[in-house]
Design an enzyme around this catalytic site. Sequence first.
Site: not given
Length: 199
Positions: A1, A199
Amino acid sequence: DKTGTITAGKPLLTQMFAIDANDNRLLRWAASLEALSEHPLAHAVLAFAEARGIEVMPVTDFNAINGKGVAGAIDGRHFVIGNRAWLQAQGIDLGNCEEAATHIATQTGTPLFVARDGIALGVLGVADAIKPDSHAAIARLKKDGLRVVMLTGDIEASARAIAAQVGIDEIHAEVLQEQKADVITQLQAQGRRVGMVGD
């Protein structure tokens, strides 16, 4: 991410381009809407407005659309601030903002388009600094034989600019938060063992 993993996760407003209004008016409208949002990009706009001493205006009928932007009414006028695809889906012509948006993206920023009553007012550029150790960490992962893939909700041009700075060749851009798991599932379906950072 990307956000908070490769980048610091603390975006800052770095550029403004107003079509007809001046920068402070554009910023005041944008900050008024973003004051009701919890998104990190919204915090960047609001913090910049506060630093300039710009007070937000009351907003009614506020609505936040995940991965797209926010909308609301100020003084009876309908405002939206968000990404290109969302505003264009509403029939808003962003032609006057395209040159500024392209410049923002090539500077690793995210363009946020602002419109009132279906008319584009301008674009804001929000950028998130790359963590100092990201390039070295990615280089080590690659040296260890790992395939590094970056996932982000950012637009393609901005994502590619950031990926180039940290040595990543493969990206998936404009991916909504809930779609990131789908990308991982697709990689696993190819027989890959996948580790996700962030995430």
